[in-house]
Design a protein around this motif. Structure first.
Motif, PDB file in Angstrom:
ATOM      1  N   THR A 158       0.730  -1.258  -0.158  1.00  0.00           N
ATOM      2  CA  THR A 158      -0.236   0.162  -0.112  1.00  0.00           C
ATOM      3  C   THR A 158       0.895   1.359   0.126  1.00  0.00           C
ATOM      4  O   THR A 158       1.962   0.956   0.399  1.00  0.00           O
ATOM      5  N   LEU A 159       0.262   2.355  -0.385  1.00  0.00           N
ATOM      6  CA  LEU A 159       1.150   3.588  -0.281  1.00  0.00           C
ATOM      7  C   LEU A 159       1.503   3.925   1.272  1.00  0.00           C
ATOM      8  O   LEU A 159       2.371   4.697   1.287  1.00  0.00           O
ATOM      9  N   GLN A 160       0.484   3.745   2.174  1.00  0.00           N
ATOM     10  CA  GLN A 160       0.680   3.745   3.500  1.00  0.00           C
ATOM     11  C   GLN A 160       1.931   3.069   3.987  1.00  0.00           C
ATOM     12  O   GLN A 160       2.811   3.720   4.584  1.00  0.00           O
ATOM     13  N   SER A 161       2.120   1.952   3.493  1.00  0.00           N
ATOM     14  CA  SER A 161       3.283   1.208   4.182  1.00  0.00           C
ATOM     15  C   SER A 161       4.587   1.761   3.120  1.00  0.00           C
ATOM     16  O   SER A 161       5.605   1.443   3.768  1.00  0.00           O
ATOM     17  N   ALA A 162       4.190   2.334   2.196  1.00  0.00           N
ATOM     18  CA  ALA A 162       5.527   2.666   1.432  1.00  0.00           C
ATOM     19  C   ALA A 162       6.046   3.808   2.076  1.00  0.00           C
ATOM     20  O   ALA A 162       7.122   4.229   2.124  1.00  0.00           O
ATOM     21  N   ARG A 163       5.259   4.819   2.577  1.00  0.00           N
ATOM     22  CA  ARG A 163       5.472   5.996   3.147  1.00  0.00           C
ATOM     23  C   ARG A 163       6.290   5.742   4.410  1.00  0.00           C
ATOM     24  O   ARG A 163       7.225   6.247   4.643  1.00  0.00           O
ATOM     25  N   LYS A 164       5.882   4.659   5.053  1.00  0.00           N
ATOM     26  CA  LYS A 164       6.697   4.366   6.340  1.00  0.00           C
ATOM     27  C   LYS A 164       8.037   3.811   6.084  1.00  0.00           C
ATOM     28  O   LYS A 164       8.934   4.013   6.591  1.00  0.00           O
ATOM     29  N   ALA A 165       8.129   2.974   4.954  1.00  0.00           N
ATOM     30  CA  ALA A 165       9.267   2.482   4.603  1.00  0.00           C
ATOM     31  C   ALA A 165      10.349   3.700   4.029  1.00  0.00           C
ATOM     32  O   ALA A 165      11.534   3.677   4.318  1.00  0.00           O
ATOM     33  N   LEU A 166       9.836   4.437   3.356  1.00  0.00           N
ATOM     34  CA  LEU A 166      10.621   5.792   3.124  1.00  0.00           C
ATOM     35  C   LEU A 166      11.026   6.717   4.233  1.00  0.00           C
ATOM     36  O   LEU A 166      12.145   7.146   3.965  1.00  0.00           O
ATOM     37  N   ALA A 167      10.269   6.661   5.182  1.00  0.00           N
ATOM     38  CA  ALA A 167      10.609   7.566   6.517  1.00  0.00           C
ATOM     39  C   ALA A 167      11.648   6.807   7.282  1.00  0.00           C
ATOM     40  O   ALA A 167      12.367   7.469   7.992  1.00  0.00           O
ATOM     41  N   VAL A 168      11.731   5.490   7.117  1.00  0.00           N
ATOM     42  CA  VAL A 168      12.674   4.660   8.080  1.00  0.00           C
ATOM     43  C   VAL A 168      14.275   4.363   7.333  1.00  0.00           C
ATOM     44  O   VAL A 168      15.181   4.569   7.813  1.00  0.00           O
ATOM     45  N   GLY A 169      14.134   4.130   5.801  1.00  0.00           N
ATOM     46  CA  GLY A 169      15.438   3.566   5.279  1.00  0.00           C
ATOM     47  C   GLY A 169      15.628   4.276   4.109  1.00  0.00           C
ATOM     48  O   GLY A 169      14.810   5.169   3.740  1.00  0.00           O
ATOM     49  N   LYS A 170      17.121   4.193   3.829  1.00  0.00           N
ATOM     50  CA  LYS A 170      17.364   4.931   2.487  1.00  0.00           C
ATOM     51  C   LYS A 170      17.247   4.026   1.384  1.00  0.00           C
ATOM     52  O   LYS A 170      17.474   2.724   1.293  1.00  0.00           O
ATOM     53  N   SER A 196       7.545  16.148  -5.252  1.00  0.00           N
ATOM     54  CA  SER A 196       7.578  17.663  -4.469  1.00  0.00           C
ATOM     55  C   SER A 196       8.063  17.350  -3.023  1.00  0.00           C
ATOM     56  O   SER A 196       8.348  18.444  -2.366  1.00  0.00           O
ATOM     57  N   ASP A 197       8.665  16.198  -2.760  1.00  0.00           N
ATOM     58  CA  ASP A 197       9.190  16.102  -1.383  1.00  0.00           C
ATOM     59  C   ASP A 197      10.854  16.216  -1.592  1.00  0.00           C
ATOM     60  O   ASP A 197      11.377  15.335  -2.277  1.00  0.00           O
ATOM     61  N   PRO A 198      11.643  17.375  -1.201  1.00  0.00           N
ATOM     62  CA  PRO A 198      12.961  17.596  -1.250  1.00  0.00           C
ATOM     63  C   PRO A 198      13.768  16.287  -0.986  1.00  0.00           C
ATOM     64  O   PRO A 198      14.815  15.751  -1.644  1.00  0.00           O
ATOM     65  N   ASN A 199      13.335  15.415   0.095  1.00  0.00           N
ATOM     66  CA  ASN A 199      14.112  14.329   0.706  1.00  0.00           C
ATOM     67  C   ASN A 199      13.998  13.036   0.020  1.00  0.00           C
ATOM     68  O   ASN A 199      14.646  12.340  -0.075  1.00  0.00           O
ATOM     69  N   LEU A 200      12.886  13.038  -1.157  1.00  0.00           N
ATOM     70  CA  LEU A 200      12.491  12.095  -1.820  1.00  0.00           C
ATOM     71  C   LEU A 200      12.631  11.989  -3.244  1.00  0.00           C
ATOM     72  O   LEU A 200      12.477  11.145  -4.117  1.00  0.00           O
ATOM     73  N   SER A 201      12.682  13.289  -3.630  1.00  0.00           N
ATOM     74  CA  SER A 201      12.499  13.469  -5.247  1.00  0.00           C
ATOM     75  C   SER A 201      13.793  13.184  -6.175  1.00  0.00           C
ATOM     76  O   SER A 201      13.710  12.804  -7.223  1.00  0.00           O
ATOM     77  N   SER A 202      14.856  12.829  -5.319  1.00  0.00           N
ATOM     78  CA  SER A 202      15.938  12.168  -6.087  1.00  0.00           C
ATOM     79  C   SER A 202      16.120  10.701  -6.463  1.00  0.00           C
ATOM     80  O   SER A 202      16.892  10.428  -7.107  1.00  0.00           O
ATOM     81  N   ILE A 203      15.052  10.036  -5.882  1.00  0.00           N
ATOM     82  CA  ILE A 203      14.993   8.562  -5.862  1.00  0.00           C
ATOM     83  C   ILE A 203      14.412   8.245  -7.324  1.00  0.00           C
ATOM     84  O   ILE A 203      13.457   8.565  -7.450  1.00  0.00           O
ATOM     85  N   PRO A 204      15.188   7.523  -8.067  1.00  0.00           N
ATOM     86  CA  PRO A 204      14.534   7.103  -9.449  1.00  0.00           C
ATOM     87  C   PRO A 204      13.440   6.143  -9.363  1.00  0.00           C
ATOM     88  O   PRO A 204      13.134   5.215  -8.514  1.00  0.00           O
ATOM     89  N   VAL A 205      12.371   6.486 -10.192  1.00  0.00           N
ATOM     90  CA  VAL A 205      10.988   5.940  -9.908  1.00  0.00           C
ATOM     91  C   VAL A 205      10.909   5.284 -11.349  1.00  0.00           C
ATOM     92  O   VAL A 205      11.041   5.866 -12.505  1.00  0.00           O
ATOM     93  N   ILE A 206      10.444   3.988 -11.388  1.00  0.00           N
ATOM     94  CA  ILE A 206       9.782   3.484 -12.484  1.00  0.00           C
ATOM     95  C   ILE A 206       8.512   2.984 -12.288  1.00  0.00           C
ATOM     96  O   ILE A 206       8.046   2.206 -11.266  1.00  0.00           O
ATOM     97  N   MET A 207       7.500   3.364 -13.267  1.00  0.00           N
ATOM     98  CA  MET A 207       6.199   2.688 -12.871  1.00  0.00           C
ATOM     99  C   MET A 207       5.869   1.431 -13.845  1.00  0.00           C
ATOM    100  O   MET A 207       6.251   1.801 -14.794  1.00  0.00           O
ATOM    101  N   VAL A 208       5.489   0.543 -13.193  1.00  0.00           N
ATOM    102  CA  VAL A 208       5.182  -0.711 -13.681  1.00  0.00           C
ATOM    103  C   VAL A 208       3.803  -1.199 -13.649  1.00  0.00           C
ATOM    104  O   VAL A 208       3.417  -1.353 -12.436  1.00  0.00           O
ATOM    105  N   SER A 209       3.011  -1.087 -14.793  1.00  0.00           N
ATOM    106  CA  SER A 209       1.660  -1.023 -14.504  1.00  0.00           C
ATOM    107  C   SER A 209       1.050  -2.083 -15.553  1.00  0.00           C
ATOM    108  O   SER A 209       1.793  -2.168 -16.713  1.00  0.00           O
TER     109      SER A 209
END
Length: 140
Positions: A46-58, A82-95
Motif C-alpha cells: 500500500t502507499l501507506q506502508s510505502a510512506r513508512k518504508a521511505l521514512a525509515v530507510g534509504k 514534491s518532497d526534497p528528501n525523496l525527489s532524487s530517488i529514481p522511480v519506474i512505474m510498472v503497470s
C-alpha cells in the motif's frame, strides 16, 4: 511490509517495490535479483506502508504500480517529486495498463520509465541506477 533477500547485495542499495499483487511483487523481485546492482528488496503493498518504508530507510530505487488499494501510483509519484528528501530517488512505474493520463502525470513527476508489466526487465533497472540523480522522463 515484506523483504526479499534472495541474494546478498553488493552494496547498501535498496529497491522499494510498491505493488499489492504478490505475483507481481515476486516477478519484480526476480528482475532486481538478476540486475548487476544486486539490491536488497523491500515490498510495500500500500502507499501507506510505502510512506513508512521511505521514512525509515534509504531507498535507492522505487518500482511503483499505478493501481493500489489506497491510492494511485501516479499521484504518489507527484507526491515524491514534491518532497526534497525523496525527489532524487529514481522511480519506474510498472503497470498492467499504462494510460496516457498516467504517462502525463509520470512525466510531470520525473518518473524515469512507465513500463507494462509484461515488458519490465533488467535493462530498466540498470538504466535507472545509472541515471541516478539525473532524472529524465523516458516513457516507453
Amino acid at each position: 511490509m515484506q523483504q526479499y533477500a534472495a541474494t546478498a547485495p553488493s552494496h547498501n542499495a535498496t529497491c522499494l517495490i510498491i505493488e499489492d499483487s504478490q505475483f507481481d511483487q515476486q516477478m519484480m523481485s526476480r528482475v532486481i535479483d538478476r540486475s548487476q546492482g544486486k539490491m536488497r528488496v523491500e515490498v510495500a503493498a500500500t502507499l501507506q506502508s510505502a510512506r513508512k518504508a521511505l521514512a525509515v530507510g534509504k531507498i535507492s530505487l522505487i518500482l511503483l504500480d499505478n493501481n493500489l488499494p489506497d491510492g494511485v501510483g501516479a499521484e504518489f509519484a507527484l507526491e515524491l517529486a514534491s518532497d526534497p528528501n525523496l525527489s532524487s530517488i529514481p522511480v519506474i512505474m510498472v503497470s498492467d495498463w499504462p494510460t496516457p493520463f498516467m504517462w502525463e502525470k509520470a512525466a510531470s513527476a520525473g518518473v524515469l520509465y512507465v513500463v507494462n508489466k509484461a515488458e519490465f526487465g533488467v535493462r530498466y533497472v540498470e538504466q535507472a541506477m545509472r541515471s541516478g540523480l539525473h532524472k529524465r522522463p523516458m516513457l516507453t
